[in-house]
Design a protein around this motif. Sequence first.
Motif, PDB file in Angstrom:
ATOM      1  N   ASN A 492     -38.378  -4.131 -28.321  1.00 50.31           N
ATOM      2  CA  ASN A 492     -38.648  -3.994 -29.957  1.00 50.31           C
ATOM      3  C   ASN A 492     -37.687  -3.304 -30.956  1.00 50.31           C
ATOM      4  N   GLY A 493     -36.279  -3.058 -30.212  1.00 51.92           N
ATOM      5  CA  GLY A 493     -35.274  -2.789 -30.944  1.00 51.92           C
ATOM      6  C   GLY A 493     -35.171  -1.412 -31.288  1.00 51.92           C
ATOM      7  N   ILE A 494     -36.124  -0.508 -31.034  1.00 49.85           N
ATOM      8  CA  ILE A 494     -36.250   0.874 -30.998  1.00 49.85           C
ATOM      9  C   ILE A 494     -34.933   1.829 -30.707  1.00 49.85           C
ATOM     10  N   HIS A 495     -34.222   1.168 -29.618  1.00 46.16           N
ATOM     11  CA  HIS A 495     -33.137   1.765 -28.860  1.00 46.16           C
ATOM     12  C   HIS A 495     -32.056   2.066 -29.937  1.00 46.16           C
ATOM     13  N   PHE A 499     -33.425   9.202 -31.960  1.00 46.49           N
ATOM     14  CA  PHE A 499     -34.415  10.005 -31.979  1.00 46.49           C
ATOM     15  C   PHE A 499     -35.746   9.321 -32.085  1.00 46.49           C
ATOM     16  N   LYS A 500     -35.892   8.275 -32.753  1.00 48.03           N
ATOM     17  CA  LYS A 500     -37.202   7.329 -32.558  1.00 48.03           C
ATOM     18  C   LYS A 500     -37.457   6.869 -31.196  1.00 48.03           C
ATOM     19  N   SER A 501     -36.598   6.618 -30.284  1.00 51.75           N
ATOM     20  CA  SER A 501     -36.485   6.211 -28.858  1.00 51.75           C
ATOM     21  C   SER A 501     -37.026   7.370 -28.183  1.00 51.75           C
ATOM     22  N   ILE A 502     -36.458   8.745 -28.322  1.00 52.44           N
ATOM     23  CA  ILE A 502     -36.934   9.957 -27.648  1.00 52.44           C
ATOM     24  C   ILE A 502     -38.308  10.073 -27.902  1.00 52.44           C
ATOM     25  N   GLU A 503     -38.859   9.979 -29.071  1.00 52.20           N
ATOM     26  CA  GLU A 503     -40.006  10.276 -29.618  1.00 52.20           C
ATOM     27  C   GLU A 503     -41.162   9.080 -28.922  1.00 52.20           C
ATOM     28  N   PHE A 504     -40.755   7.831 -28.952  1.00 57.09           N
ATOM     29  CA  PHE A 504     -41.621   7.012 -28.279  1.00 57.09           C
ATOM     30  C   PHE A 504     -41.724   7.359 -26.879  1.00 57.09           C
ATOM     31  N   LEU A 505     -40.630   7.641 -26.093  1.00 57.40           N
ATOM     32  CA  LEU A 505     -41.011   8.027 -24.669  1.00 57.40           C
ATOM     33  C   LEU A 505     -41.820   9.288 -24.643  1.00 57.40           C
ATOM     34  N   ARG A 506     -41.483  10.214 -25.497  1.00 60.24           N
ATOM     35  CA  ARG A 506     -42.332  11.742 -25.305  1.00 60.24           C
ATOM     36  C   ARG A 506     -44.008  11.235 -25.815  1.00 60.24           C
ATOM     37  N   SER A 507     -44.192  10.302 -26.560  1.00 63.03           N
ATOM     38  CA  SER A 507     -45.522  10.075 -26.888  1.00 63.03           C
ATOM     39  C   SER A 507     -46.288   9.405 -25.892  1.00 63.03           C
ATOM     40  N   SER A 508     -45.595   8.583 -25.195  1.00 61.27           N
ATOM     41  CA  SER A 508     -46.250   7.570 -24.195  1.00 61.27           C
ATOM     42  C   SER A 508     -46.422   8.395 -22.916  1.00 61.27           C
ATOM     43  N   THR A 509     -45.660   9.282 -22.774  1.00 61.62           N
ATOM     44  CA  THR A 509     -46.016   9.750 -21.355  1.00 61.62           C
ATOM     45  C   THR A 509     -47.164  10.674 -21.269  1.00 61.62           C
ATOM     46  N   ASP A 510     -47.796  10.709 -20.112  1.00 62.57           N
ATOM     47  CA  ASP A 510     -48.973  11.728 -19.893  1.00 62.57           C
ATOM     48  C   ASP A 510     -48.366  12.561 -18.584  1.00 62.57           C
ATOM     49  N   ASP A 511     -47.225  12.546 -18.279  1.00 63.45           N
ATOM     50  CA  ASP A 511     -46.578  13.345 -17.339  1.00 63.45           C
ATOM     51  C   ASP A 511     -45.962  14.656 -18.060  1.00 63.45           C
ATOM     52  N   SER A 513     -44.224  16.944 -17.103  1.00 60.03           N
ATOM     53  CA  SER A 513     -42.857  17.435 -16.413  1.00 60.03           C
ATOM     54  C   SER A 513     -41.998  16.581 -17.206  1.00 60.03           C
ATOM     55  N   VAL A 514     -42.251  15.337 -17.263  1.00 58.29           N
ATOM     56  CA  VAL A 514     -41.465  14.546 -18.224  1.00 58.29           C
ATOM     57  C   VAL A 514     -41.368  14.762 -19.704  1.00 58.29           C
ATOM     58  N   ALA A 515     -42.584  15.224 -20.281  1.00 53.58           N
ATOM     59  CA  ALA A 515     -42.584  15.658 -21.779  1.00 53.58           C
ATOM     60  C   ALA A 515     -41.831  16.784 -21.824  1.00 53.58           C
ATOM     61  N   LEU A 516     -41.951  17.863 -20.823  1.00 54.88           N
ATOM     62  CA  LEU A 516     -41.022  18.999 -21.020  1.00 54.88           C
ATOM     63  C   LEU A 516     -39.676  18.736 -20.936  1.00 54.88           C
ATOM     64  N   ALA A 517     -39.152  17.838 -20.077  1.00 54.51           N
ATOM     65  CA  ALA A 517     -37.962  17.704 -20.081  1.00 54.51           C
ATOM     66  C   ALA A 517     -37.261  16.892 -21.244  1.00 54.51           C
ATOM     67  N   LEU A 518     -38.169  16.015 -21.704  1.00 61.85           N
ATOM     68  CA  LEU A 518     -37.654  15.527 -23.091  1.00 61.85           C
ATOM     69  C   LEU A 518     -37.500  16.517 -24.192  1.00 61.85           C
ATOM     70  N   ASP A 519     -38.373  17.468 -24.318  1.00 63.75           N
ATOM     71  CA  ASP A 519     -38.567  18.490 -25.345  1.00 63.75           C
ATOM     72  C   ASP A 519     -37.432  19.179 -25.259  1.00 63.75           C
ATOM     73  N   ARG A 520     -37.219  19.695 -23.987  1.00 65.77           N
ATOM     74  CA  ARG A 520     -35.817  20.262 -23.875  1.00 65.77           C
ATOM     75  C   ARG A 520     -34.475  19.700 -24.353  1.00 65.77           C
ATOM     76  N   LEU A 521     -34.508  18.448 -24.146  1.00 68.13           N
ATOM     77  CA  LEU A 521     -33.304  17.690 -24.474  1.00 68.13           C
ATOM     78  C   LEU A 521     -33.340  17.506 -26.188  1.00 68.13           C
ATOM     79  N   VAL A 522     -34.354  17.406 -26.692  1.00 68.28           N
ATOM     80  CA  VAL A 522     -34.359  17.115 -27.996  1.00 68.28           C
ATOM     81  C   VAL A 522     -34.209  18.610 -28.823  1.00 68.28           C
ATOM     82  N   SER A 523     -34.722  19.799 -28.184  1.00 66.80           N
ATOM     83  CA  SER A 523     -34.384  21.171 -28.734  1.00 66.80           C
ATOM     84  C   SER A 523     -32.939  21.394 -28.938  1.00 66.80           C
ATOM     85  N   TYR A 524     -32.100  20.715 -28.096  1.00 67.52           N
ATOM     86  CA  TYR A 524     -30.808  20.880 -28.378  1.00 67.52           C
ATOM     87  C   TYR A 524     -30.292  19.944 -29.279  1.00 67.52           C
TER      88      TYR A 524
END
Length: 699
Positions: A492-495, A499-511, A513-524
């Motif tokens: 889709n060219g989101i890459h 920030f849109k790519s990280i948000e897409f991965l964050r909203s798409s996961t039900d895990d 632990s994955v969500a927490l790891a992405l949140d930690r990355l974005v927090s920095y």
Amino acid sequence: MVKVDSKVYIAILIGIALMGIAYKLLILLLIPALIYRDFREWLIESILSLVYPNLAPKLILGGDYVFDAKNGIMHVFYKAEPMLDISRLTGSQYVGLFDELIRRLNLGTNEAVAFIRLGGDRFIRLSRVTRNENELPDLSNWLIAREGLLRQYFMIKPLSGEDLRRLVGFPTTPSKTRLVIALAILTLASYVLFKIYGLIVIAVISAVTVKALSNYSVIKGGQLSLLRSRLVSTSKVYTMPSDDDIRAVASAVANYLSNYMLVVSGNPEFRALASSRVAREYEKLVVQERGGKALPAVSRWRVVLDRITQNAEEPIKALIVSDKELPDSNMVMRKSRSLMHLWVLPQIDELSHDVAIVPVFHGGKLISESSRARVRLGLDREGSELIIDLDALPSGHMLVIGPTGMGKTWTVSTILHRLISSGIKALILDPHGEYLRIQGIEPIDVTKKFINIFELDGLTDAERIHRLITEFSILGIDGRALLPDLKLIYSNGIHRDFFKSIEFLRSSTDDDSVALALDRLVSYLRDAEIVPIEELLNNKALLFSQVRASPDVMAFLMGVVADHVYSHVMSRGGIGEQLRQLLVIDEAYYVLNSPLAELMVRGGLRKFGLGTIFVTQTLSGVSSDVLQNIPPLIIVLGGNDAYVASISQALQLTSEDIKWLTTALPPHMQGLTTKALITTGPIKRLGVIELEPSIKDRS
């Protein structure tokens, strides 16, 4: 001992001539003798050598190679300077170093390496039989492998153009007129001696000689033409020289001879030959009771076999040529009118210790005094200069290891200061902000400015996804679970938007632990400006102080930056010999312990102008495979006993190395210097690094 002794052919020729004088018909025996190729070629070359003093095989001189069309041998030359001098080596060190070089070259019977000294100039020639175009890819791979190995012992630079012509000379086609006149004189002499039978023989010899003339050249000029004396026989192989004896003779040769060449080829059959000769002579001694002749032969060949099996000497084929005789009575030299001996593969059975008397590691100066990547570190313990030239290394990797307080950062800053001042650019991954003292380095906080980890230059989408899966594992994310979403991001060219790519991965996961790891990355990185990787390559220091509390996040960010630097440099092309860009990774264990370690140390980046300096205080957790790929250059700083013991096994330190390193003092107690072990490939030097005072003043 030679494979075919020319004295045998001379005896045959004289014998037939004497019989012909006594009974002229017998001179015709020369004609069937010409059926044997070795005799025929010897006779032709003997005649041509009398007519053309600088006779050589037919040589085709290309821009950067010499091809021997007669024998089908490709020769490639290099300007070379040894990294170590025999004067700084003990006998065992010198012999061991030479043995190691010959063993690692692993030459076949159709391959050879020549080490050449002509006055103050030194060269290396790599030669391999290459009879048709189908063998060229193999030749190319063989040359690349041998070049990489030789760069661990020598600073080498391919020789081409006028430099190559100045060394080799100018091959020209032999004049037929000159040959015809010589053959006419020979014909007259044959008729006088042997009448009609002599005319028949000379007619046949003339025909084969004229026909063979196209296989030869005459060399005009060339520095190699000085080397007229060649080794024709040796009994040195039957002696048992000590390491110190070899070194002493090598030192004498270095002072006595200014012009020489040592040619070495593989000789895998010599071990079996020595074994069979011992058995054969022993049988003569015991079974046939021929003690008078067999006992000396058994003793001599027993020495040869012991040297191969017990001394672990390398059986080789060898040739030594020079402008005068060797100062060794066991080696018989003979002058030659022709230059044929300079181009053929060697034929004398020898052992590596014998030919080590020709000093391969002697003298040595840098190829280019103006090299931008040349850095003077200080002095070794013998008082000689410690100089490294990153342009001369086969890969761009350097490892600097040392404990806190012993000048590790100061040493690297000193190297960078001298490289940056010569125009080489640097990007420093600086976890603690310790490199800002280097003039011209601009600090960048990774929480304020970073790269888009989803855009990786020069790679397909599938390869980018594969890299991301590997990199996300550093954060404890099972990247395989993200595979469908990553594919969507790229389709889709989101890459293109981090920030849109990280948000897409964050909203798409039900895990969670994955969500927490992405949140930690974005927090920095939420306030970071996303910039292209090339913006960071011009003397920048990326600071990670804001993420230091999260080691996995810091390791992830450092790893992806290194990945992007490597991919960007390779994608922009521009293959060349000179170092143009440095990537410095401080606290390198963060990446050397990660799944990206293999990427960090992979080969091939040096030819794109990129070098990497890994800086670490520990090797804990670094695999041996990764560590073995980091050389050719390792700088080990001194420190306390516990630190030296922790790295001793991984770096194979000797007791002498350990003693030197454990007696080191901090730089402020040692006159702004630090003790170090500098390893360049197989060569180790103990010395003192002189640190740049101006860097300390700005700290």
